[in-house]
Design a protein around this motif. Sequence first.
Motif, PDB file in Angstrom:
ATOM      1  N   MET A 114       0.849  -1.182   0.000  1.00  0.00           N
ATOM      2  CA  MET A 114       0.000   0.000   0.000  1.00  0.00           C
ATOM      3  C   MET A 114       0.887   1.235   0.000  1.00  0.00           C
ATOM      4  O   MET A 114       1.824   1.330   0.769  1.00  0.00           O
ATOM      5  CB  MET A 114      -0.906  -0.015   1.233  1.00  0.00           C
ATOM      6  CG  MET A 114      -1.758   1.193   1.376  1.00  0.00           C
ATOM      7  SD  MET A 114      -3.175   1.049   2.504  1.00  0.00           S
ATOM      8  CE  MET A 114      -2.449   0.627   4.048  1.00  0.00           C
ATOM      9  N   SER A 115       0.582   2.192  -0.851  1.00  0.00           N
ATOM     10  CA  SER A 115       1.382   3.407  -0.922  1.00  0.00           C
ATOM     11  C   SER A 115       1.086   4.307   0.264  1.00  0.00           C
ATOM     12  O   SER A 115       0.064   4.167   0.940  1.00  0.00           O
ATOM     13  CB  SER A 115       1.074   4.167  -2.224  1.00  0.00           C
ATOM     14  OG  SER A 115      -0.194   4.781  -2.151  1.00  0.00           O
ATOM     15  N   GLN A 116       1.972   5.237   0.484  1.00  0.00           N
ATOM     16  CA  GLN A 116       1.774   6.180   1.591  1.00  0.00           C
ATOM     17  C   GLN A 116       0.496   6.997   1.379  1.00  0.00           C
ATOM     18  O   GLN A 116      -0.249   7.237   2.307  1.00  0.00           O
ATOM     19  CB  GLN A 116       2.974   7.111   1.700  1.00  0.00           C
ATOM     20  CG  GLN A 116       2.850   8.087   2.853  1.00  0.00           C
ATOM     21  CD  GLN A 116       4.170   8.265   3.558  1.00  0.00           C
ATOM     22  OE1 GLN A 116       5.163   7.690   3.180  1.00  0.00           O
ATOM     23  NE2 GLN A 116       4.171   9.043   4.589  1.00  0.00           N
ATOM     24  N   ARG A 117       0.249   7.419   0.127  1.00  0.00           N
ATOM     25  CA  ARG A 117      -0.957   8.193  -0.142  1.00  0.00           C
ATOM     26  C   ARG A 117      -2.205   7.347   0.071  1.00  0.00           C
ATOM     27  O   ARG A 117      -3.194   7.805   0.586  1.00  0.00           O
ATOM     28  CB  ARG A 117      -0.936   8.760  -1.562  1.00  0.00           C
ATOM     29  CG  ARG A 117       0.016   9.923  -1.710  1.00  0.00           C
ATOM     30  CD  ARG A 117      -0.192  10.616  -3.002  1.00  0.00           C
ATOM     31  NE  ARG A 117       0.317   9.793  -4.093  1.00  0.00           N
ATOM     32  CZ  ARG A 117       0.213  10.118  -5.368  1.00  0.00           C
ATOM     33  NH1 ARG A 117      -0.385  11.221  -5.734  1.00  0.00           N
ATOM     34  NH2 ARG A 117       0.688   9.338  -6.296  1.00  0.00           N
ATOM     35  N   ASP A 118      -2.155   6.070  -0.354  1.00  0.00           N
ATOM     36  CA  ASP A 118      -3.301   5.188  -0.193  1.00  0.00           C
ATOM     37  C   ASP A 118      -3.656   5.033   1.286  1.00  0.00           C
ATOM     38  O   ASP A 118      -4.814   4.873   1.637  1.00  0.00           O
ATOM     39  CB  ASP A 118      -3.019   3.828  -0.824  1.00  0.00           C
ATOM     40  CG  ASP A 118      -4.258   2.951  -0.880  1.00  0.00           C
ATOM     41  OD1 ASP A 118      -5.311   3.446  -1.304  1.00  0.00           O
ATOM     42  OD2 ASP A 118      -4.162   1.779  -0.506  1.00  0.00           O
ATOM     43  N   ALA A 119      -2.636   5.096   2.153  1.00  0.00           N
ATOM     44  CA  ALA A 119      -2.882   4.977   3.591  1.00  0.00           C
ATOM     45  C   ALA A 119      -3.752   6.113   4.100  1.00  0.00           C
ATOM     46  O   ALA A 119      -4.350   6.007   5.163  1.00  0.00           O
ATOM     47  CB  ALA A 119      -1.560   4.935   4.349  1.00  0.00           C
ATOM     48  N   GLY A 120      -3.831   7.198   3.346  1.00  0.00           N
ATOM     49  CA  GLY A 120      -4.641   8.345   3.749  1.00  0.00           C
ATOM     50  C   GLY A 120      -6.130   8.175   3.503  1.00  0.00           C
ATOM     51  O   GLY A 120      -6.928   8.945   4.009  1.00  0.00           O
ATOM     52  N   TRP A 121      -6.521   7.185   2.728  1.00  0.00           N
ATOM     53  CA  TRP A 121      -7.938   6.940   2.481  1.00  0.00           C
ATOM     54  C   TRP A 121      -8.569   6.401   3.757  1.00  0.00           C
ATOM     55  O   TRP A 121      -8.054   5.471   4.370  1.00  0.00           O
ATOM     56  CB  TRP A 121      -8.134   5.942   1.346  1.00  0.00           C
ATOM     57  CG  TRP A 121      -7.851   6.532  -0.009  1.00  0.00           C
ATOM     58  CD1 TRP A 121      -6.649   6.515  -0.656  1.00  0.00           C
ATOM     59  CD2 TRP A 121      -8.764   7.217  -0.852  1.00  0.00           C
ATOM     60  NE1 TRP A 121      -6.772   7.153  -1.863  1.00  0.00           N
ATOM     61  CE2 TRP A 121      -8.071   7.591  -2.019  1.00  0.00           C
ATOM     62  CE3 TRP A 121     -10.111   7.551  -0.744  1.00  0.00           C
ATOM     63  CZ2 TRP A 121      -8.668   8.284  -3.069  1.00  0.00           C
ATOM     64  CZ3 TRP A 121     -10.717   8.230  -1.788  1.00  0.00           C
ATOM     65  CH2 TRP A 121     -10.000   8.595  -2.925  1.00  0.00           C
ATOM     66  N   LYS A 122      -9.678   6.989   4.150  1.00  0.00           N
ATOM     67  CA  LYS A 122     -10.381   6.607   5.382  1.00  0.00           C
ATOM     68  C   LYS A 122     -11.862   6.379   5.081  1.00  0.00           C
ATOM     69  O   LYS A 122     -12.407   6.976   4.153  1.00  0.00           O
ATOM     70  CB  LYS A 122     -10.279   7.722   6.431  1.00  0.00           C
ATOM     71  CG  LYS A 122      -8.867   8.191   6.745  1.00  0.00           C
ATOM     72  CD  LYS A 122      -8.159   7.198   7.601  1.00  0.00           C
ATOM     73  CE  LYS A 122      -6.798   7.764   7.999  1.00  0.00           C
ATOM     74  NZ  LYS A 122      -5.775   6.809   8.133  1.00  0.00           N
ATOM     75  N   PRO A 123     -12.521   5.558   5.883  1.00  0.00           N
ATOM     76  CA  PRO A 123     -13.974   5.419   5.725  1.00  0.00           C
ATOM     77  C   PRO A 123     -14.650   6.785   5.916  1.00  0.00           C
ATOM     78  O   PRO A 123     -14.348   7.507   6.874  1.00  0.00           O
ATOM     79  CB  PRO A 123     -14.375   4.454   6.836  1.00  0.00           C
ATOM     80  CG  PRO A 123     -13.124   3.705   7.152  1.00  0.00           C
ATOM     81  CD  PRO A 123     -11.997   4.685   6.937  1.00  0.00           C
ATOM     82  N   TYR A 124     -15.520   7.121   4.986  1.00  0.00           N
ATOM     83  CA  TYR A 124     -16.235   8.398   5.067  1.00  0.00           C
ATOM     84  C   TYR A 124     -17.113   8.410   6.313  1.00  0.00           C
ATOM     85  O   TYR A 124     -17.830   7.447   6.582  1.00  0.00           O
ATOM     86  CB  TYR A 124     -17.082   8.590   3.802  1.00  0.00           C
ATOM     87  CG  TYR A 124     -17.858   9.873   3.782  1.00  0.00           C
ATOM     88  CD1 TYR A 124     -17.215  11.086   3.579  1.00  0.00           C
ATOM     89  CD2 TYR A 124     -19.226   9.874   3.952  1.00  0.00           C
ATOM     90  CE1 TYR A 124     -17.920  12.269   3.559  1.00  0.00           C
ATOM     91  CE2 TYR A 124     -19.950  11.052   3.922  1.00  0.00           C
ATOM     92  CZ  TYR A 124     -19.289  12.251   3.729  1.00  0.00           C
ATOM     93  OH  TYR A 124     -19.998  13.423   3.699  1.00  0.00           O
ATOM     94  N   GLU A 125     -17.033   9.482   7.083  1.00  0.00           N
ATOM     95  CA  GLU A 125     -17.792   9.641   8.332  1.00  0.00           C
ATOM     96  C   GLU A 125     -17.673   8.393   9.214  1.00  0.00           C
ATOM     97  O   GLU A 125     -18.665   7.907   9.765  1.00  0.00           O
ATOM     98  CB  GLU A 125     -19.245   9.988   8.047  1.00  0.00           C
ATOM     99  CG  GLU A 125     -19.406  11.349   7.388  1.00  0.00           C
ATOM    100  CD  GLU A 125     -20.852  11.768   7.183  1.00  0.00           C
ATOM    101  OE1 GLU A 125     -21.768  10.916   7.246  1.00  0.00           O
ATOM    102  OE2 GLU A 125     -21.066  12.963   6.955  1.00  0.00           O
ATOM    103  N   ASP A 126     -16.456   7.865   9.299  1.00  0.00           N
ATOM    104  CA  ASP A 126     -16.161   6.682  10.121  1.00  0.00           C
ATOM    105  C   ASP A 126     -17.049   5.485   9.774  1.00  0.00           C
ATOM    106  O   ASP A 126     -17.394   4.682  10.634  1.00  0.00           O
ATOM    107  CB  ASP A 126     -16.268   7.009  11.613  1.00  0.00           C
ATOM    108  CG  ASP A 126     -15.213   8.005  12.061  1.00  0.00           C
ATOM    109  OD1 ASP A 126     -14.069   7.909  11.558  1.00  0.00           O
ATOM    110  OD2 ASP A 126     -15.523   8.864  12.894  1.00  0.00           O
ATOM    111  N   GLY A 127     -17.447   5.387   8.511  1.00  0.00           N
ATOM    112  CA  GLY A 127     -18.264   4.257   8.060  1.00  0.00           C
ATOM    113  C   GLY A 127     -19.752   4.447   8.281  1.00  0.00           C
ATOM    114  O   GLY A 127     -20.536   3.538   8.005  1.00  0.00           O
TER     115      GLY A 127
END
Length: 116
Positions: free
Chosen positions: A1-14
Motif C-alpha cells: 500500500m502506498s503512503q498516499r493510499d494509507a490516507g484513504w479513510k472510511p467516510y464519516e467513520d463508516g
Amino acid sequence: MSQRDAGWKPYEDGGSIGWMGSQGGTIARDEDLAGQVRLTYEVDDSRSFHAITCSVTGWLLHHRFFDNAADATTAFEAMKPALEELGSQLTEGGPKSAAEARAGGPLLAAFMARFS
C-alpha cells in the motif's frame, strides 16, 4: 500500500454504509481522502446494479456504472491513485479564479475520459 493510499479513510467513520446512495443503490464502500476526494460504491444485486461516484470538492462529481461487482471493485481501486493525483493538481475546495478553472478543465476532462 502506498503512503498516499494509507490516507484513504472510511467516510464519516463508516456511518454511510448501508444507507441509500445518490444513485439509488445501497452504499457498500465509502472512502475519502483528506476531506477533499471521495469514492462511493453502491450496489443493488436485485437489478445487477453497481455504481461508483467520485468527487473532488469544488471541482468534480462523476458517476460510473457496472453490471457486476468484480468490475466495479477493480475500478474503485484503480480510481484511487488517479483521484489522488488529480486532487494534488487542483486548488483545494475549487477554483479561486477563472484562470484556475480554465487550467483545471483539461485535467478533469482527461480523468473523465479515462474513467468513463
